[in-house]
Design a protein around this motif. Structure first.
Motif, PDB file in Angstrom:
ATOM      1  N   ASP A 112       0.814  -1.213   0.000  1.00 53.43           N
ATOM      2  CA  ASP A 112       0.000   0.000   0.000  1.00 53.43           C
ATOM      3  C   ASP A 112       0.850   1.266   0.000  1.00 53.43           C
ATOM      4  O   ASP A 112       0.498   2.254  -0.640  1.00 53.43           O
ATOM      5  N   CYS A 113       1.959   1.235   0.724  1.00 52.63           N
ATOM      6  CA  CYS A 113       2.783   2.442   0.863  1.00 52.63           C
ATOM      7  C   CYS A 113       3.716   2.660  -0.322  1.00 52.63           C
ATOM      8  O   CYS A 113       3.993   3.797  -0.682  1.00 52.63           O
ATOM      9  N   ALA A 114       4.237   1.580  -0.880  1.00 53.07           N
ATOM     10  CA  ALA A 114       5.212   1.710  -1.975  1.00 53.07           C
ATOM     11  C   ALA A 114       4.908   0.669  -3.050  1.00 53.07           C
ATOM     12  O   ALA A 114       5.594  -0.342  -3.160  1.00 53.07           O
ATOM     13  N   PRO A 115       3.859   0.905  -3.861  1.00 50.28           N
ATOM     14  CA  PRO A 115       3.473  -0.122  -4.837  1.00 50.28           C
ATOM     15  C   PRO A 115       4.536  -0.374  -5.902  1.00 50.28           C
ATOM     16  O   PRO A 115       4.736  -1.516  -6.317  1.00 50.28           O
ATOM     17  N   ALA A 116       5.237   0.675  -6.340  1.00 50.26           N
ATOM     18  CA  ALA A 116       6.257   0.469  -7.379  1.00 50.26           C
ATOM     19  C   ALA A 116       7.395  -0.379  -6.835  1.00 50.26           C
ATOM     20  O   ALA A 116       7.871  -1.303  -7.503  1.00 50.26           O
ATOM     21  N   LEU A 117       7.812  -0.102  -5.618  1.00 50.04           N
ATOM     22  CA  LEU A 117       8.886  -0.875  -4.993  1.00 50.04           C
ATOM     23  C   LEU A 117       8.435  -2.318  -4.786  1.00 50.04           C
ATOM     24  O   LEU A 117       9.199  -3.257  -5.036  1.00 50.04           O
ATOM     25  N   THR A 118       7.197  -2.495  -4.358  1.00 48.37           N
ATOM     26  CA  THR A 118       6.670  -3.837  -4.138  1.00 48.37           C
ATOM     27  C   THR A 118       6.657  -4.638  -5.438  1.00 48.37           C
ATOM     28  O   THR A 118       7.050  -5.808  -5.458  1.00 48.37           O
ATOM     29  N   GLN A 119       6.223  -4.004  -6.524  1.00 43.99           N
ATOM     30  CA  GLN A 119       6.213  -4.693  -7.807  1.00 43.99           C
ATOM     31  C   GLN A 119       7.618  -5.100  -8.223  1.00 43.99           C
ATOM     32  O   GLN A 119       7.833  -6.204  -8.718  1.00 43.99           O
ATOM     33  N   LYS A 120       8.583  -4.213  -8.026  1.00 44.33           N
ATOM     34  CA  LYS A 120       9.963  -4.536  -8.386  1.00 44.33           C
ATOM     35  C   LYS A 120      10.491  -5.685  -7.536  1.00 44.33           C
ATOM     36  O   LYS A 120      11.191  -6.571  -8.041  1.00 44.33           O
ATOM     37  N   ILE A 121      10.149  -5.688  -6.260  1.00 43.53           N
ATOM     38  CA  ILE A 121      10.592  -6.773  -5.386  1.00 43.53           C
ATOM     39  C   ILE A 121      10.006  -8.099  -5.842  1.00 43.53           C
ATOM     40  O   ILE A 121      10.705  -9.111  -5.920  1.00 43.53           O
ATOM     41  N   TYR A 122       8.705  -8.099  -6.167  1.00 45.88           N
ATOM     42  CA  TYR A 122       8.080  -9.339  -6.623  1.00 45.88           C
ATOM     43  C   TYR A 122       8.655  -9.796  -7.961  1.00 45.88           C
ATOM     44  O   TYR A 122       8.841 -10.990  -8.192  1.00 45.88           O
ATOM     45  N   LYS A 123       8.953  -8.850  -8.860  1.00 50.01           N
ATOM     46  CA  LYS A 123       9.568  -9.218 -10.131  1.00 50.01           C
ATOM     47  C   LYS A 123      10.953  -9.805  -9.919  1.00 50.01           C
ATOM     48  O   LYS A 123      11.325 -10.785 -10.559  1.00 50.01           O
ATOM     49  N   MET A 124      11.709  -9.199  -8.989  1.00 49.04           N
ATOM     50  CA  MET A 124      13.046  -9.729  -8.711  1.00 49.04           C
ATOM     51  C   MET A 124      12.955 -11.122  -8.088  1.00 49.04           C
ATOM     52  O   MET A 124      13.763 -12.002  -8.394  1.00 49.04           O
ATOM     53  N   ALA A 125      11.977 -11.342  -7.220  1.00 46.30           N
ATOM     54  CA  ALA A 125      11.800 -12.655  -6.613  1.00 46.30           C
ATOM     55  C   ALA A 125      11.429 -13.695  -7.668  1.00 46.30           C
ATOM     56  O   ALA A 125      11.958 -14.815  -7.665  1.00 46.30           O
ATOM     57  N   ALA A 126      10.546 -13.320  -8.588  1.00 47.93           N
ATOM     58  CA  ALA A 126      10.172 -14.243  -9.658  1.00 47.93           C
ATOM     59  C   ALA A 126      11.365 -14.541 -10.558  1.00 47.93           C
ATOM     60  O   ALA A 126      11.580 -15.695 -10.967  1.00 47.93           O
ATOM     61  N   GLN A 127      12.151 -13.517 -10.857  1.00 51.23           N
ATOM     62  CA  GLN A 127      13.333 -13.726 -11.689  1.00 51.23           C
ATOM     63  C   GLN A 127      14.356 -14.607 -10.964  1.00 51.23           C
ATOM     64  O   GLN A 127      14.982 -15.465 -11.576  1.00 51.23           O
TER      65      GLN A 127
END
Length: 139
Positions: free
Chosen positions: A71-86
């Motif tokens: 909720d606080c940092a959606p762009a950062l959260t998306q990047k973290i999830y993308k990095m985890a998937a990668q």
């Protein structure tokens, strides 16, 4: 103070610190004269700092910090999830590559054993042919 002292950054910083300390002391003395409480730390801002702190503490005390971060940092959260998937994808590829290398090594061993067996088979065939030739010569 000589002209060279003006270019010595440490001395300039120390002089600025002394000026700031004297200014703070003068401000505190003026506040005491007026009967006000002494101030500590930064000057107050918009006045809602306490509410912001309380809201932040309430948000961080929840059990779902992933949701708070999303909720606080959606762009950062998306990047973290993308990095985890990668990272997961790369780990899978690394495992597949390791399995491939292992199978490639086994295949090379089998090829070597197969070549040895073919050599032994040729020797056996030659030995049988030679012994069959000797038996024909005896008869």
């Amino acid at each position: 103070m000589s002209i060279l002292d003006w270019f010595d950054q440490d001395k300039l910083d120390a002089a600025q610190f002394k000026r700031d300390a004297k200014r703070r002391q003068a401000e505190e003395a003026e506040r005491r004269i007026k009967g006000l409480e002494p101030t500590y730390g930064p000057t107050p801002g918009s006045g809602n700092g306490g509410a912001t702190k309380i809201a932040l503490l309430n948000m961080l005390s929840t059990s779902d910090l992933d949701q708070v971060l999303a909720d606080c940092a959606p762009a950062l959260t998306q990047k973290i999830y993308k990095m985890a998937a990668q990272a997961d994808f790369l780990q899978d590829q690394c495992k597949e590559l390791k399995d491939y290398d292992e199978l490639k090594g086994r295949y090379a061993e089998l090829q070597q054993h197969y070549a040895e067996l073919q050599d032994e088979y040729k020797k056996l065939v030659e030995t049988l042919a030679a012994s069959a030739g000797k038996q024909d010569a005896r008869q």
